[in-house]
Design a protein around this motif. Structure first.
Motif, PDB file in Angstrom:
ATOM      1  N   PRO A 172       0.846  -1.204   0.000  1.00  0.00           N
ATOM      2  CA  PRO A 172       0.000   0.000   0.000  1.00  0.00           C
ATOM      3  C   PRO A 172       0.880   1.253   0.000  1.00  0.00           C
ATOM      4  O   PRO A 172       1.967   1.247   0.596  1.00  0.00           O
ATOM      5  CB  PRO A 172      -0.780  -0.118   1.313  1.00  0.00           C
ATOM      6  N   GLY A 173       0.390   2.285  -0.664  1.00  0.00           N
ATOM      7  CA  GLY A 173       1.174   3.510  -0.828  1.00  0.00           C
ATOM      8  C   GLY A 173       1.762   4.056   0.458  1.00  0.00           C
ATOM      9  O   GLY A 173       2.930   4.459   0.503  1.00  0.00           O
ATOM     10  N   GLN A 174       0.956   4.019   1.545  1.00  0.00           N
ATOM     11  CA  GLN A 174       1.447   4.637   2.790  1.00  0.00           C
ATOM     12  C   GLN A 174       2.596   3.846   3.414  1.00  0.00           C
ATOM     13  O   GLN A 174       3.323   4.371   4.257  1.00  0.00           O
ATOM     14  CB  GLN A 174       0.296   4.855   3.797  1.00  0.00           C
ATOM     15  N   ASP A 175       2.782   2.587   2.979  1.00  0.00           N
ATOM     16  CA  ASP A 175       3.847   1.755   3.557  1.00  0.00           C
ATOM     17  C   ASP A 175       5.107   1.725   2.695  1.00  0.00           C
ATOM     18  O   ASP A 175       6.110   1.112   3.067  1.00  0.00           O
ATOM     19  CB  ASP A 175       3.365   0.294   3.722  1.00  0.00           C
ATOM     20  N   LEU A 176       5.043   2.369   1.527  1.00  0.00           N
ATOM     21  CA  LEU A 176       6.108   2.178   0.532  1.00  0.00           C
ATOM     22  C   LEU A 176       7.497   2.510   1.065  1.00  0.00           C
ATOM     23  O   LEU A 176       8.414   1.687   1.026  1.00  0.00           O
ATOM     24  CB  LEU A 176       5.813   3.024  -0.718  1.00  0.00           C
ATOM     25  N   LEU A 177       7.666   3.724   1.571  1.00  0.00           N
ATOM     26  CA  LEU A 177       9.007   4.161   1.958  1.00  0.00           C
ATOM     27  C   LEU A 177       9.521   3.335   3.128  1.00  0.00           C
ATOM     28  O   LEU A 177      10.683   2.915   3.154  1.00  0.00           O
ATOM     29  CB  LEU A 177       8.993   5.662   2.299  1.00  0.00           C
ATOM     30  N   GLU A 178       8.631   3.075   4.092  1.00  0.00           N
ATOM     31  CA  GLU A 178       9.028   2.308   5.270  1.00  0.00           C
ATOM     32  C   GLU A 178       9.475   0.900   4.854  1.00  0.00           C
ATOM     33  O   GLU A 178      10.497   0.391   5.332  1.00  0.00           O
ATOM     34  CB  GLU A 178       7.848   2.241   6.248  1.00  0.00           C
ATOM     35  N   GLU A 179       8.712   0.280   3.964  1.00  0.00           N
ATOM     36  CA  GLU A 179       9.043  -1.076   3.486  1.00  0.00           C
ATOM     37  C   GLU A 179      10.417  -1.072   2.800  1.00  0.00           C
ATOM     38  O   GLU A 179      11.242  -1.957   3.029  1.00  0.00           O
ATOM     39  CB  GLU A 179       7.961  -1.533   2.502  1.00  0.00           C
ATOM     40  N   ALA A 180      10.667  -0.055   1.961  1.00  0.00           N
ATOM     41  CA  ALA A 180      11.939   0.018   1.235  1.00  0.00           C
ATOM     42  C   ALA A 180      13.091   0.277   2.205  1.00  0.00           C
ATOM     43  O   ALA A 180      14.155  -0.338   2.099  1.00  0.00           O
ATOM     44  CB  ALA A 180      11.873   1.118   0.173  1.00  0.00           C
ATOM     45  N   ILE A 181      12.864   1.170   3.180  1.00  0.00           N
ATOM     46  CA  ILE A 181      13.935   1.469   4.140  1.00  0.00           C
ATOM     47  C   ILE A 181      14.233   0.240   5.008  1.00  0.00           C
ATOM     48  O   ILE A 181      15.381  -0.091   5.267  1.00  0.00           O
ATOM     49  CB  ILE A 181      13.581   2.709   4.988  1.00  0.00           C
ATOM     50  N   GLN A 182      13.166  -0.462   5.407  1.00  0.00           N
ATOM     51  CA  GLN A 182      13.387  -1.667   6.220  1.00  0.00           C
ATOM     52  C   GLN A 182      14.173  -2.722   5.443  1.00  0.00           C
ATOM     53  O   GLN A 182      15.056  -3.389   5.988  1.00  0.00           O
ATOM     54  CB  GLN A 182      12.050  -2.255   6.669  1.00  0.00           C
ATOM     55  N   ALA A 183      13.846  -2.870   4.160  1.00  0.00           N
ATOM     56  CA  ALA A 183      14.592  -3.836   3.336  1.00  0.00           C
ATOM     57  C   ALA A 183      16.054  -3.403   3.234  1.00  0.00           C
ATOM     58  O   ALA A 183      16.972  -4.230   3.341  1.00  0.00           O
ATOM     59  CB  ALA A 183      13.964  -3.941   1.947  1.00  0.00           C
ATOM     60  N   ALA A 184      16.277  -2.103   3.060  1.00  0.00           N
ATOM     61  CA  ALA A 184      17.652  -1.598   2.950  1.00  0.00           C
ATOM     62  C   ALA A 184      18.399  -1.763   4.276  1.00  0.00           C
ATOM     63  O   ALA A 184      19.583  -2.109   4.303  1.00  0.00           O
ATOM     64  CB  ALA A 184      17.637  -0.129   2.515  1.00  0.00           C
ATOM     65  N   GLU A 185      17.700  -1.545   5.394  1.00  0.00           N
ATOM     66  CA  GLU A 185      18.331  -1.741   6.717  1.00  0.00           C
ATOM     67  C   GLU A 185      18.734  -3.199   6.912  1.00  0.00           C
ATOM     68  O   GLU A 185      19.786  -3.494   7.460  1.00  0.00           O
ATOM     69  CB  GLU A 185      17.349  -1.352   7.828  1.00  0.00           C
TER      70      GLU A 185
END
Ligand code: CO8
Length: 257
Positions: free
Chosen positions: A181-194
């Motif tokens: 979902p759009g509201q989770d996009l950045l958090e999901e990407a940052i968590q994957a990068a972390e």
């Protein structure tokens, strides 16, 4: 360096780059390209950074190369100055880059997302290679990467008709790794990068290099390359630590991260 076309931040071990030309739906012009290459190179050289995320706005990751900048270009200049040649630098970054895509990823925008190591898309994402509608064809990997990533049928369909595909279709055909979902996009990407940044950095970099080999060489050569790099990992303290932690039922602490 002060940036005008991108916003650069760090989130712990993650380097975050936000494309920022809202008035032009993040159309990719030369100034933006110069800044993006500088920011990526700085993160690549920064020992505190383990992975990067490139994102755009809610409406557009990037709506393509800047048509207004290209409009009056002549062949002789495009050829002699190798117009867009500098985009290749994005693919020479050695640490992983995740594209977090919401809204339009068209033309050069879709090509930039494909230069990243994987794409996480919001449900609103739309991918396409509409260059044919402008009297040109893709110039930065659209005919080549797309064909390798999603196969000939879909690549031909997108490049020849100029149509857009939504996030679901893009995930189904293998262009996109995850849809959220759009509201989770950045958090999901940052968590994957972390997560990536928590692993051994040389192992992460060798893994990226080796997967990329799959698109550049024969299976036999790719397998040989994989095996040689795999062997070399036994020279790393991080291999000793990772396997000792597994057998000791504890969390590993990777020194080289
Ligand atoms: N270049 C320059 N300006 C753009 C671009 C672009 N690619 N896309 C949008 N804009 C501008 C518009 O001109 C408009 O500006 P203004 O308000 O000054 O008129 C503003 O952004 C908002 O755009 P729209 O009003 O058109 O917004 P809509 O919501 O109505 O439509 C669309 C959104 C459908 C995305 C529409 O803007 C569109 O079709 N854009 C062009 C998409 C396109 O054809 N992209 C391919 C470009 S060619 C290319 O990428 C070649 C690749 C070669 C390699 C490049 C490597 C980087």
């Amino acid at each position: 360096m002060a940036y005008e076309n991108i916003i650069v931040e760090t989130r712990g071990p993650v380097g975050l780059i936000k494309l920022n030309r809202p008035q032009a739906l993040n159309a990719l012009n030369s100034a933006l390209l110069g800044e993006l290459n500088a920011a990526l190179a700085a993160f690549d050289a920064d020992g505190r950074i383990g992975a990067m995320v490139i994102t755009g706005s809610e409406k557009a990751f990037a709506a393509g190369a800047d048509i207004k900048e290209m409009q009056s270009l002549e062949f002789v200049d495009a050829y002699t100055k190798d117009f867009l040649g500098d985009w290749e630098k994005v693919t020479r970054i050695r640490k992983p880059i995740i594209a977090a895509v919401a809204g339009y990823a068209l033309g050069g925008g879709c090509e930039l997302a494909m230069m990243c190591d994987f794409i996480i898309a919001a449900k609103t994402a739309k991918f396409g290679q509409p260059e044919i509608t402008l009297g040109v064809m893709p110039g930065m990997g659209g005919t080549q990467r797309l064909a390798r990533f999603v196969g000939k049928a879909k690549a031909m369909d997108l490049c020849l008709t100029g149509r857009m595909m939504d996030a679901e279709e893009a995930e189904r055909c293998g262009l996109v790794a995850r849809v959220v979902p759009g509201q989770d996009l950045l958090e999901e990407a940052i968590q994957a990068a972390e997560k990536i940044a928590s692993f051994s950095q040389p192992v992460v970099m060798m893994t990226k290099e080796t997967v990329n080999r799959a698109y550049e060489t024969t299976l036999a050569e790719g397998l040989r390359f994989e095996r040689r790099l795999f062997h070399s990992m036994f020279a790393l303290e991080d291999q000793k630590e990772g396997m000792a932690a597994f057998t000791g039922k504890r969390t590993p602490y990777f020194k080289n991260r």
